[in-house]
Enzyme design. Structure first.
Site: not given
Ligand SMILES: *Cc1c(COP(=O)(O)O)cnc(C)c1O
Ligand code: SF4
Length: 357
Positions: A101, A105, A114, A118, A123, A283, A327
């Site tokens: 984006r 980077r 994972c 969470c 995602r 988010d 951001k």
């Protein structure tokens, strides 16, 4: 009594609790929790390591650890402003598994796994889904892309948790990235110092040291997560890995949405060698509404910290714009509350985005 293999990350992974009956044996769930668990764990997996589970206070229904891991009724509610992919990570994807984006980077999703899922994960549309496992061919296409794309100066290994890969795979990826002349440095986004701290074993940290400098951004949300095991993981990263360690937290209702908790967290992190980097506004991902803290409250909390706490302990409060704008900083100078409840932001390119929270 802790099991004899408690400090072995392979044991912790093998012994993960993934079902309602397994968790019910360890901490008893209320009737409401049991119902939500059954419904909500269908759309996003449940998993917890014995280690992370041991941080739960079984007598506290509002325990900050419990709230981060147990599937909730709220996950099934999708508000109109919420999306499966609010940051449009899939639209800025030049090759599978890479979100590029910002010009300089790119994020590379090298694992879909994972140790602990969470509940507020941005995602969850892809994390924990086995068909998202990158294959060797996709790795090579991503490496080709980084080789050809000269403006990429930083690659962020993410996922899932990139430290779910084997040490040899991590070594290979770091080696290949370091060979690319225009890549300035590599970053790793991992929650394992928090959820599976044993993973930061000397062997893995020595691999990181070989590829110095590695910037590790981890994800502590609450002071209870800063344990002796986590402290040791960070010590290994710093002393054996020669890594620079930063933290990003998500501002979560009922978990860390007050100045005292965040101040305690930030000082505990700095004490073990971790610099608070970002505090994220939650988010607008589907099923997250009951975790959301209004931006105006977040700003007030930051105002309560600024000046009273060392600047080294202060993260930057940010929102990743729904719609893929990137951001933006949140503070009294960046955000104006509006009557209509819709907030307007200008991103770094001067584009305007509207968001609900
Ligand atoms: C957050 C993010 C980054 C990293 O941004 P920093 O401000 O450098 O931490 C990179 N790419 C994408 C797509 C992101 O969402
Ligand atoms: S560790 Fe990160 S990627 Fe994994 S479930 Fe938690 S928030 Fe999502």
């Amino acid at each position: 009594m802790k099991a004899k293999d408690w400090n072995d990350w392979r044991w912790q992974l093998q012994e993960r609790l993934t079902t309602l009956s397994e968790i019910n044996e360890k901490i008893s769930l209320s009737e409401a929790e049991t119902q939500s668990f059954t419904k909500a764990s269908e759309s996003f997996s449940f998993s917890v390591t014995p280690y992370y589970l041991s941080l739960i206070d079984p007598t506290d229904a509002d325990c900050a650890i419990r709230k981060q891991i147990l599937p909730r009724e709220g996950e099934l509610i999708q508000l109109p402003n919420e999306e499966a992919d609010p940051l449009r990570e899939e639209s800025y994807m030049p090759v599978k598994g890479v979100t590029h984006r910002y010009p300089d980077r790119a994020i590379w999703y090298v694992s879909h796994v994972c140790a602990v899922y969470c509940r507020f994960c941005t995602r969850k549309r892809k994390v924990s889904h086995p068909n998202e496992t990158p294959n060797k061919n996709e790795w090579n296409l991503a490496l080709d892309y980084f080789n050809q794309t000269k403006n990429v100066r930083e690659v962020i290994l993410s996922g899932g948790d990139p430290l779910s890969l084997a040490n040899s795979q991590i070594d290979f990826l770091l080696e290949e990235l370091k060979k690319i002349p225009h890549i300035n440095h590599v970053r790793i986004h991992t929650r394992y110092p928090v959820t599976l701290p044993m993973r930061l074993e000397p062997e893995l940290c020595k691999i990181m040291s070989k590829h110095f400098p590695i910037y590790v951004v981890t994800h502590f949300n609450h002071p209870k997560e800063v344990t002796e095991e986590s402290r040791k993981a960070i010590e290994n990263l710093i002393k054996l890995g020669n890594a620079i360690v930063l933290n990003q937290s998500v501002l979560l209702k009922g978990i860390n949405d007050n100045a005292k908790t965040l101040e305690t967290l930030h000082f505990a992190l700095v004490k073990i060698g971790v610099k608070p980097y970002y505090l994220h506004q939650c988010d607008e991902v589907f099923g997250s509404s009951d975790f959301v803290v209004p931006i105006s409250d977040g700003i007030k909390i930051m105002e309560e910290l600024r000046g009273f706490s060392s600047g080294i302990t202060l993260p930057t409060y940010v929102k990743d714009l729904t719609g893929g704008g990137g951001k933006v900083l949140l503070g009294p100078n960046y955000f104006l509350p509006s009557e209509s409840g819709i907030h307007r932001f200008k991103n770094y390119k001067g584009e305007i985005f509207e968001t609900k929270h």
